[in-house]
Design a protein around this motif. Structure first.
Motif, PDB file in Angstrom:
ATOM      1  N   GLN A   1       0.651  -1.303  -0.149  1.00 54.68           N
ATOM      2  CA  GLN A   1       0.022  -0.088  -0.005  1.00 54.68           C
ATOM      3  C   GLN A   1       0.911   1.161  -0.058  1.00 54.68           C
TER       4      GLN A   1
ATOM      5  N   GLU B   1      -6.790   4.154 -12.669  1.00 50.02           N
ATOM      6  CA  GLU B   1      -8.101   4.132 -12.438  1.00 50.02           C
ATOM      7  C   GLU B   1      -8.810   2.993 -13.741  1.00 50.02           C
TER       8      GLU B   1
ATOM      9  N   TYR C   1      -7.532  12.326 -10.741  1.00 47.22           N
ATOM     10  CA  TYR C   1      -8.840  11.413 -10.419  1.00 47.22           C
ATOM     11  C   TYR C   1      -8.494  11.170  -8.812  1.00 47.22           C
ATOM     12  N   LEU C   2      -7.386  10.603  -8.344  1.00 43.58           N
ATOM     13  CA  LEU C   2      -7.392  10.231  -6.698  1.00 43.58           C
ATOM     14  C   LEU C   2      -7.916  11.427  -5.922  1.00 43.58           C
TER      15      LEU C   2
ATOM     16  N   ASN D   1     -11.516  11.903  -6.228  1.00 45.56           N
ATOM     17  CA  ASN D   1     -12.425  10.939  -5.847  1.00 45.56           C
ATOM     18  C   ASN D   1     -12.107  10.057  -4.707  1.00 45.56           C
ATOM     19  N   GLN D   2     -10.870  10.134  -4.180  1.00 45.06           N
ATOM     20  CA  GLN D   2     -10.318   9.322  -3.135  1.00 45.06           C
ATOM     21  C   GLN D   2      -9.617  10.168  -1.989  1.00 45.06           C
TER      22      GLN D   2
ATOM     23  N   HIS E   1      -9.275  11.766   1.437  1.00 46.17           N
ATOM     24  CA  HIS E   1      -9.842  11.649   2.573  1.00 46.17           C
ATOM     25  C   HIS E   1      -9.126  12.739   3.705  1.00 46.17           C
TER      26      HIS E   1
ATOM     27  N   VAL F   1      -4.374  10.393   0.348  1.00 46.79           N
ATOM     28  CA  VAL F   1      -4.905   9.308  -0.571  1.00 46.79           C
ATOM     29  C   VAL F   1      -4.066   8.097  -0.381  1.00 46.79           C
ATOM     30  N   LYS F   2      -4.791   7.004  -0.693  1.00 47.74           N
ATOM     31  CA  LYS F   2      -4.144   5.785  -0.524  1.00 47.74           C
ATOM     32  C   LYS F   2      -4.162   4.855  -1.683  1.00 47.74           C
ATOM     33  N   ILE F   3      -3.161   4.235  -2.244  1.00 54.00           N
ATOM     34  CA  ILE F   3      -3.194   3.676  -3.484  1.00 54.00           C
ATOM     35  C   ILE F   3      -2.670   2.030  -3.297  1.00 54.00           C
ATOM     36  N   ASN F   4      -3.495   0.980  -3.757  1.00 59.37           N
ATOM     37  CA  ASN F   4      -2.821  -0.222  -3.489  1.00 59.37           C
ATOM     38  C   ASN F   4      -2.032  -0.626  -4.641  1.00 59.37           C
TER      39      ASN F   4
END
Length: 361
Positions: A93, A146, A163-164, A167-168, A170, A182-185
């Motif tokens: 992650q 995405e 995009y992140l 949309n993502q 937090h 933001v977190k990216i897997n």
């Protein structure tokens, strides 16, 4: 994008050296008359610098928010320590966080920079020249956008960053601090994606030093999980977690060189794998010379790589000759059991178990 092409100074910080390893460059390091007291002094200096660095981070982020790079964690701070990147190479992650009052701008910049981060050897080689953005980034194919596409170029990285953030994005509270993130897997097989990069280098060194390439790969996996940026508080560096003052100095002496390898030298995967393989051969051919059974030798080599050959031999006898004789009168299974139950270091016991589990899969 101009901002991507002008990231040289940031990447030089990374290689100077990578997260907390930037602190390593500030540690005193003599290339002559290096002995144990100097090594202890260097290590103590490193610990002081790390603690100072951690104190600065704590002052900015709060007491429960101190993140420092390690063998399997890449951590990089920017924006006067207000923004940071954390890649956990075990969980797979990537987290990008900021305390900035303009989180959107800082997160986008950090996302793009991270996604396009070069391979460590490219950072090192190009430290005095512009970065070559025609080469694949370090995280290429380890992160998909995405649309499920790997991120190779500036425009795709920038698009994914937009995009992140849209949309993502937090936020979370830590004490009186508000952290935007933001977190990216990483992809599920991110370990194999990284390992694939280094297999040619492993094969080359395995052939040169007559070491089982599976053993080299297993050690890399346990030491760093294929994180070429790996650093540790013990001043161990790179994929195989080599120390300048111990393994590095021993090998330089054997190769007829004075002093020890530089930190940037050890962070280059090609050099790191070659020196790690050479050190395994040195353990086998010199420090543990006389062990006859190849499987028993392998167990002893694995333990010695982690905790030293002396501690391996004293597990069987305080006298070196007797220790070798005891090992040779035991079956490989007995040698393994003795090492994982009686070795003085619990860390070395666990290390042998972990490496052996990978080898026997």
């Amino acid at each position: 994008m101009t901002q991507i092409r002008n990231l040289k100074s940031r990447y030089i910080k990374i290689v100077s050296l990578l997260g907390i390893s930037a602190l390593l460059a500030a540690c005193p390091s003599s290339h002559n008359d290096i002995d144990k007291p100097v090594y202890i002094k260097n290590t103590n200096a490193l610990n002081i610098l790390i603690n100072q660095y951690a104190n600065n981070i704590e002052q900015i982020w709060g007491p429960h928010e101190v993140l420092i790079a390690g063998p399997k964690d890449y951590v990089q701070y920017s924006n006067d320590l207000l923004t940071r990147v954390h890649i956990n190479f075990v969980s797979g992650q990537l987290a990008i966080e900021t305390l900035s009052e303009d989180p959107t701008k800082q997160l986008k910049s950090a996302i793009v920079t991270t996604l396009l981060m070069p391979e460590p050897e490219d950072i090192i080689k190009q430290s005095d020249s512009p970065l070559d953005n025609t080469k694949e980034p370090f995280l290429y194919k380890q992160i998909l956008d995405e649309n499920g596409e790997p991120i190779r170029w500036d425009w795709r990285a920038a698009h994914f960053a937009d995009y992140l953030v849209e949309n993502q994005l937090h936020t979370r509270k830590s004490g009186d601090k508000q952290i935007s993130y933001v977190k990216i897997n990483l992809v599920p097989d991110h370990v194999n994606e990284r390992a694939h990069k280094f297999i040619p280098l492993v094969r080359q060194s395995a052939h040169e030093y007559q070491i089982d390439e599976r053993l080299i790969l297993a050690i890399i996996q346990v030491e760093s999980n294929y994180n070429p940026f790996a650093v540790s508080r013990s001043d161990a560096l790179g994929l195989m977690q080599l120390q300048q003052h111990t393994a590095g100095r021993d090998l330089y002496h054997r190769w007829g060189k004075s002093g020890e390898p530089s930190k940037s030298y050890l962070l280059d995967p090609k050099n790191n794998i070659r020196m790690g393989s050479a050190y395994l051969a040195l353990i086998r051919d010199s420090y543990l010379k006389g062990i006859k059974n190849p499987i028993s030798m392998r167990y002893a080599m694995i333990c010695a790589y982690n905790g030293g050959a002396g501690s391996v031999l004293t597990t069987f006898s305080k006298d070196r000759v007797k220790a070798i004789d005891v090992i040779n009168r035991m079956s490989p299974e007995q040698v393994y059991k003795k090492l994982i139950t009686s070795h003085a270091s619990q860390e070395s016991r666990n290390y042998l178990i972990k490496v052996n589990q990978i080898l026997t899969k």
